[in-house]
Design an enzyme around this catalytic site. Sequence first.
Site, PDB file in Angstrom:
ATOM      1  CG  HIS A 266      -7.768  -3.309   0.126  1.00 58.15           C
ATOM      2  ND1 HIS A 266      -8.920  -3.378   0.856  1.00 58.15           N
ATOM      3  CD2 HIS A 266      -7.055  -2.276   0.639  1.00 58.15           C
ATOM      4  CE1 HIS A 266      -8.902  -2.411   1.764  1.00 58.15           C
ATOM      5  NE2 HIS A 266      -7.778  -1.733   1.653  1.00 58.15           N
ATOM      6  CB  SER A 284     -12.173   3.262   3.697  1.00 52.25           C
ATOM      7  OG  SER A 284     -11.347   3.315   4.830  1.00 52.25           O
ATOM      8  NE  ARG A 330      -4.797  -2.596   3.631  1.00 45.32           N
ATOM      9  CZ  ARG A 330      -4.421  -1.489   3.030  1.00 45.32           C
ATOM     10  NH1 ARG A 330      -3.537  -1.524   2.051  1.00 45.32           N
ATOM     11  NH2 ARG A 330      -4.916  -0.331   3.397  1.00 45.32           N
TER      12      ARG A 330
END
Lengths: 637, 220, 248
Positions: A266, A284, A330
Amino acid sequence: MMLDAKIPAGDLADKWDKYKEHAKLVNPANRKKLDVIVVGTGLAGASCAASLAEQGYSVKSFCFQDSSRRAHSVAAQGGVNAAKNYKNDGDSVYRMFYDTIKGGDFRSREANVYRLAQCSAQLIDQAVAQGVPFAREYGGYLNNRSFGGVQVSRTFYARGQTGQQLLLGAYQALMRQESLGKVKTYTRHEMLELVVVDGKAKGIIARDLLTGQIERHAANAVVLATGGYGKVYYLSTLAMGCNSSAIWRAHKKGAFMSGVSWIQFHPTCLPQLGEHQSKLTLMSESLRNDGRIWVPKKASDEREPKDIPEEERDYYLERKYPAFGNLSPRDISSRAAKERIDAGCGVGAMKNAVCLDFSKAIKEQGKEKIKEKYSNLFTMYEKINGINAYEQPMLISPAAHFTMGGLWVDYQLMTTIPGLFALGEANFADHGANRLGANSLLQACVDGYFVAPYTIPNYLADELKAEKVTTDHPAFEEAEQVVKAQLDRFLQSKGTLSADYFHKTLGKLLYDKCGLSRSKESLTQAITDIKQLRESFKNDLKITGDGTVNSELEKAGRVTDYLELGELMCYDALTREESCGAHFREEYQTPDGEAVRNDQDFCFVSAWEWKGSGAEEELHKEPLVFENVELAVRSYK
Amino acid sequence: MKTNSLQYKLWMSGTGLFLCFFLVIHLLGNLQLFLPPDRAREQFNWYSHLLAGNIIIEIIAYVLYASIIGHTVYAIILTVKKSKANGTKYVYDKRGVSSVWYSRNMGLLGTIIFLFLIIHFKDFWYQYKFTNLPLDAKGNKDLYTIVEKAYQQLWYVLVYEVALIALGFHLLHGFFSAARTLGVFHPKYVRWVKVVGWVYTTVIILGFMAMPVYVYLNSL
Amino acid sequence: MRLKLKIWRQEAATQPGAMVDYMLDDVSEHMSFLEMIDLLNETLVGKGERVVEFDHDCREGICGQCGMMINGRAHGPLPNTTTCQLHMRSFKDGDTIYIEPFRAAAFPIVRDLKIDRSGFDRVIQAGGFISASTGQPPEANSILISHDVTEAAFDAAACIGCGACVATCKNSSAALFTSAKITHLALLPQGKLEAADRVVNMVDQMEAEGFGHCSNTEACEVECPQSISVLHIARMNFEYNKALVMKP
């Protein structure tokens, strides 16, 4: 062995309906005679256990946490995708299917992904019925937003705690069944062995983490919904207790593992600040909507990020991917960050981070607007790092996050061991080589609420006739002895190093050699290193304490499994001589550093078979057939 | 339905609020003490006589006794339950920083009030009801003299003031807590409850506190 | 920095426990509180001693598994913060830190700082759900819920079930935990039908587990990592009183 995914014939859109129409049923009166063990109480596990109990089966639900409500699904922030097309912006089941297939770099099964998209709408209905407080518009209708990698608004959310709210919905459904006496939950229990009788999964050996008791549990089917193994890297966005032990021990009993090296990093996580760090907290992805990512142009720049003038900043995502810029998917964002960090341009005390800068957004929209959108994230950032991100750039870095790989399952989510099912992140099925944002909650829920409640009874229907296996069976005795012997070995260990030491060493090794990018050389080296580390683990491990409540003992078991799984990850990455999705082989890239996929030779799912301790695992291949989409090059330029 | 602590709490709040209501009546009646001494004596004794003879007041008086006893008994039950629920004590306890002191010490404040009530009842209520007091000019029992004599002693006044301060803090939390127990949850009204609680407590306590001081100062 | 730790050690629920002193060097201000304990445990393993057992999992403040009394306060000195999100920069060199488990009769100690919070699960089992079975739910938008009601329901539903409210309550009351679930479900149209049964059953279960009563000190809201409002407790009382009056 030929792998048969058992995909129903017919049109893509009709396959699941056809399956449901023809699946075998069990008479309601007979259901309580059939026992199902569900390991894991995350979204997949809790929803599956609750659904099967509602149908009338006798369910035993296991988790290692102190309550079923704590499984790591709870930590998912962003949202859950569903092809509801509430926004009337052209969304449809097919489009969602296509986005997911493409996002996964064409390494997933068409039929599975289509079913995922098909069931997505119903999941929202289900969650709302359970009381999940999804965001609403002022008129009372459900709201949604758009998420990375797609062009429609299909992500439903409950502030930044969507995973928590969905999980509480499933947990409450599970608690309801427990109060009705249809589910028995075993919290603080860890599955340590799968029991296989005549080739079929018939139960588990579990350890009560409070008493140290080794328990035998027999059942007609065993469901593993134990999540991903990203914690193999030690530093990850996962919970400390997340582990691979259940799936790995099932693997050693004959269940194949697939896509083992496909691990998503991530891009927006908090960087490592020190040697003793245990966790990389995820921030986030929505931050990338307003934050700009940059590093200093000059390598080893010692200045504080906020002191670096505009013209000396390299907004590398905007430079390399002008079309998507800071919102690139990502895998691409993470890799680009790593490339810059490796080039010496990283920032922060350990030079391991990149800047996520809100100064432009604050200048343009005002601090209040930014506060309104992200205040909880800025607060969290300040809590953890002690830095006010309104004043200076956030430091972020990629971290191991989601495992696309897992146990090989067929269309029914059954592994290569009949009667053993794998749900959610524990299986490999739906995300291919890269997962799209907000699809993980979806997959876990769909597997548990909508797929398993059809496919498991289909298997159980035949179990009625089979002879009931009890815990007196020699297979249980044998499995229990294996478990006890291993625990005894740990308790009598004579070394000096803690289980965490080995875990950290393995994690660092994998980050370097089988992480965001891999090469033949690094992987070969990693395999040798892991073998050595495993030897050292045998001799140098030290476990203190006794056989009752002992977290060190728990860790030792998990690390043992990681030390084997880590090696298989390297083999999987080594034999896949292409770059696809999260798997980036340095040898297979374009001159400007983009991934080069090889559909000619590698359009298959790897499925590894355990061949015994010390022996190399055998690679099986399930070819991927694309009848409804054309294989295309993913480009975000 | 099973009995549980929440129901005890309901009794606590019901009896507590009744006592709050009683304090208002009590204060209003006793305001007569602020009249010039001669008129005060007449009025006050007449008022006491009026109350003593009234059937409605009689009923209210019994509710009052029941409320005091009920409030105390339920408080004791809840305290016992609480210490059972606590289990082992903390070795190092700084939990106090997250709440106001008087909300945590309602039992202690209540005990002070209870002890005070014993004195209060013995000196006035018992005297009035069960002894033969001299009569005033109008033929009513002369309670006023008793009050006057009592408040002419400084130590007695001080006891009253301390007890009333304790009562003040008890009311401050009690009034608001009772509203919560009864289920006033809407943020809009919750604010008002707080304001009303403060105003109520201030008026009642200052009013009662002024009486002994007034009488004492008058006697100097 | 160098710290003096006083940690509660207890073998099992049935055995007595005591505070034990440890000196710990090389603590960095960037460490989280739990990483500091990891470090202590690492040194204990090195010395061949049993480690300090404590509960933790996600380490990002959402799973609710961690929780200890740090210097006499639930989750430590910062308000509205879980133990895992507390960092050592809140302490300074030479500090003495007292570490104890969350204490309540309803949370028996398992070992050291580990406690048994299964009472919370049983409170939820008593009615903390909407009886909706899987399979054929109605279309999500067929139940309209206003923005404000949804947000209010979310505020209550955000509870992570860590038990800090109980630990910090002078009465060891679980009212904040229980009421958060009751409010969450009572606000939503889907949950209204069962509201009366739910509140009665959950309140009774709370009692059966041995939690204390609520005396509205509001300490729980201060320590709650999700800042769950104490007004939910009033809401629970309201629902309970309504059930008391209306329920057949």
